[in-house]
Write an enzyme that holds these catalytic residues in place. Sequence first.
Site, PDB file in Angstrom:
ATOM      1  CE  LYS A  79      -3.969   1.899   2.740  1.00 18.42           C
ATOM      2  NZ  LYS A  79      -4.834   1.830   3.856  1.00 18.42           N
ATOM      3  CB  SER A 154      -8.116   3.826   2.963  1.00 19.68           C
ATOM      4  OG  SER A 154      -7.376   3.193   3.837  1.00 19.68           O
ATOM      5  CB  SER A 178      -8.026   0.491   5.814  1.00 19.27           C
ATOM      6  OG  SER A 178      -9.148   1.574   5.846  1.00 19.27           O
TER       7      SER A 178
HETATM    8  N1  GLN Z   1     -13.016   4.272   6.719  1.00 22.27           N
HETATM    9  C1  GLN Z   1     -12.675   4.567   8.181  1.00 22.27           C
HETATM   10  C2  GLN Z   1     -11.603   5.536   7.557  1.00 22.27           C
HETATM   11  O1  GLN Z   1     -12.897   6.269   6.959  1.00 22.27           O
HETATM   12  C3  GLN Z   1     -11.070   3.795   8.401  1.00 22.27           C
HETATM   13  C4  GLN Z   1     -10.341   3.797   7.644  1.00 22.27           C
HETATM   14  C5  GLN Z   1      -9.120   3.045   8.049  1.00 22.27           C
HETATM   15  O2  GLN Z   1      -8.924   1.711   8.450  1.00 22.27           O
HETATM   16  N2  GLN Z   1      -7.877   3.425   7.726  1.00 22.27           N
HETATM   17  O3  GLN Z   1     -11.653   6.141   8.197  1.00 22.27           O
END
Ligand code: GLN
Length: 487
Positions: A79, A154, A178
Amino acid sequence: MSNYHTKSVTELSAMLQAGEVSSVELTQYFLDRIKNNDDKLNSFITVCEEQALAQAAESDEKLKAGNAPLLTGVPIAHKDIFCTDGVKTSCASKMLDNFVSPYDATVVTNMRAAGVVMLGKTNMDEFAMGSSNETSFYGGVKNPWDTLTVPGGSSGGSAAAVAARLAPAATGTDTGGSIRQPAALCGLTGLKPTYGRVSRYGMIAFASSLDQAGTFTQTAEDSALMLNVMSGLDEKDSTSVDKEVPDYTTNLNQDLKGLKIGLPKEYFDEGLNADVAKVVEAAIAEYKKMGAEIVDISLPNSHLSVPAYYVIAPAECSSNLSRFDGVRFGYRCDDPKDLEDMYKRSRGEGFGEEVKRRIMIGAYVLSAGYYDAYYLKAQKIRRLISDDFKAAFEKVDVIMGPTAPDVAFKIGEKSDDPISMYLSDIYTIAVNLAGLPGMSVPAGFVNGLPVGLQITGNYFKESQLLNVAHQYQKNTDWHRAIPEDFS
Ligand code: GLN
């Protein structure tokens, strides 16, 4: 015709060790797959062709010399939140579009030391804020199961890349879901380890008390192999834990007779798509057949996890992201009038809308007049949520439920409605607030789109978690499915 993309990491590793394929051949194969397919998905920000082939050649030497570690020569993707020495590390933000990291994140160092080849860096929501990958400066990622839908976020680029088999596996990070949510939406095995199991050094910080690195793989067996290499104490991260790293692959053959599975009633409420619920129930029935015992439990403060998270995560992000000021890293606006103008315009122009929304919320909840009412209260709720899990784990070994309330949604469907987007993580966020390990495992399909079963374990019980997932994968084939256009 070789079909290396249909093989798991475990299978590829065996082929490499047996000399049936070379790492250079395998790496070239996946680089070609990326070249021929990624225009449909946009899952990579950077592809490291030359470097990958050089690493592969080195790994081939090690394989020839014998006694090479199991992952030697296996190509994977990282990532783009992990710092990679000499390679652009953007976090999918305009702010870091010009940033080439001068060092490797510990996860990257550990993988490299194990002989793993890096194919490239995957797309993501900007600074890991999002559940759909639509907030990337480089454009959204498409879900290989239906390119009109999102891959989740994400870590959507990692998920899409592995689902389309452009890489056999990838790393990700999980702050509120995420890894697990995109794994569910793309039909993959996603693992978020216990907070502190894997070093966060060199992983660009979003919310430091929640962020944890993990993996996207086809199988739980593959996750175990990767976790073996990623885990461990790192003196460069004071929150990494000094606890022995077991060989996670050695516990994968325990039968599940008498395993106590907790089903929280709050995870099967009216917010859950009825067809997704059926898939999850069928998976649980499969566990019963394997001898597990189902226990109804309650996590009474679950409904507070999203609100508490959206105070705590923005608070930490507003502090973490203050380092991007146009002076030290990344983007600087053109022709600043003075210092203040440079700060304001560099940040104003460099960050996207969702990131700015979070920074503003964070600065607000931490401000003198509101700290007690919001931040402190959210921290107290966080404790209640951890206590709920603590009580549950006195009665059960693992907790199961859906990973996400629905299958992949259409691109654009939720982008103007942050609250509905935030609810995508309703079942995953509490696990981060408590710091527990969690997985998402492919459990079936609804309208041709994958559904994930979430399995949450007690602290540092990754071995058990991986075995629970592996036993299911021995009896089912959901994790083997490949989207038609990429088969
Ligand atoms: N969707 C969640 C957020 O927007 C979690 C994101 C993540 O785990 N990085 O914060």
